[in-house]
Enzyme design. Sequence first.
Site, PDB file in Angstrom:
ATOM      1  N   ASP A 155      22.224  84.022  29.379  1.00  0.00           N
ATOM      2  CA  ASP A 155      22.687  85.172  28.587  1.00  0.00           C
ATOM      3  C   ASP A 155      21.660  85.722  27.588  1.00  0.00           C
ATOM      4  OD1 ASP A 155      25.029  85.096  29.998  1.00  0.00           O
ATOM      5  OD2 ASP A 155      26.283  84.422  28.327  1.00  0.00           O
ATOM      6  N   ASP A 206      32.170  79.788  41.424  1.00  0.00           N
ATOM      7  CA  ASP A 206      30.763  79.490  41.601  1.00  0.00           C
ATOM      8  C   ASP A 206      30.046  80.765  41.221  1.00  0.00           C
ATOM      9  OD1 ASP A 206      28.859  77.506  42.121  1.00  0.00           O
ATOM     10  OD2 ASP A 206      28.368  78.422  44.039  1.00  0.00           O
ATOM     11  N   SER A 207      29.077  80.631  40.372  1.00  0.00           N
ATOM     12  CA  SER A 207      28.418  81.810  39.858  1.00  0.00           C
ATOM     13  C   SER A 207      26.975  81.499  39.552  1.00  0.00           C
ATOM     14  CB  SER A 207      29.136  82.315  38.597  1.00  0.00           C
ATOM     15  OG  SER A 207      29.235  81.280  37.645  1.00  0.00           O
ATOM     16  N   GLY A 260      31.423  76.471  28.464  1.00  0.00           N
ATOM     17  CA  GLY A 260      31.399  77.928  28.352  1.00  0.00           C
ATOM     18  C   GLY A 260      32.326  78.580  29.366  1.00  0.00           C
ATOM     19  N   HIS A 285      30.539  89.474  35.003  1.00  0.00           N
ATOM     20  CA  HIS A 285      30.843  89.129  36.388  1.00  0.00           C
ATOM     21  C   HIS A 285      32.096  88.272  36.477  1.00  0.00           C
ATOM     22  CE1 HIS A 285      28.541  86.010  34.501  1.00  0.00           C
ATOM     23  NE2 HIS A 285      28.572  85.204  35.552  1.00  0.00           N
ATOM     24  N   ARG A 286      32.205  87.269  35.594  1.00  0.00           N
ATOM     25  CA  ARG A 286      33.381  86.387  35.603  1.00  0.00           C
ATOM     26  C   ARG A 286      34.615  87.133  35.113  1.00  0.00           C
ATOM     27  NH1 ARG A 286      31.185  82.624  33.185  1.00  0.00           N
ATOM     28  NH2 ARG A 286      30.423  81.632  35.056  1.00  0.00           N
TER      29      ARG A 286
END
Length: 197
Positions: free
Chosen positions: A155, A69-70, A12, A180-181
Amino acid sequence: MQKLVIASSNSGKLREIGQLLQPLGIEVLPQSAFNVTESEEPYCTFIENALVKARHASRCTGLPALADDSGICVSALNGKPGILSARYAGEPRSDERNNQKLVDVLTDEADRKAHYYCVIVLLRHPDDPQPLIADGSWHGEIVLRPRGAGGFGYDPYFFLPDLGKTAAELPAEQKNRISHRGKALARLVERISEETL
């Protein structure tokens, strides 16, 4: 910079990052194309883990490397799952088990505010003393029943009150723009463009 290795095996993430970097004409390759193993993520902050992942991928491939990194941070849980988002329910990793654990913990919680956070690091080489760094946040709340079939991770449970939808109900293009990404990558693209002027 014509080639870039992505320090991730998450399909993803690879898809989202590839779509967002495509306009720069940079060929994006997953670290698996070079048989690079996943790096340890020993730190308690997103930025430190992103740096170690990018450095590992760059050192193993000899190419510039990008790592993110998330995770999802829930207010009522003092920011958890945070850096442990992908492993919240333990190993082996499972979106389904992670989501179930989060829902179970929040079932009797009135405050379900949460935000996704992402930090992206781009190293030109393994010992780059001045990495390009960008971050982004995406605010919403956790719902107890999944909605939508898109996205990945949390999600289906990440609800956006202003849109009346979960992240999993958004078209990929819209999600990439406002997530955010997406925000972090847009900022990174600006930094890359400034460097190449």
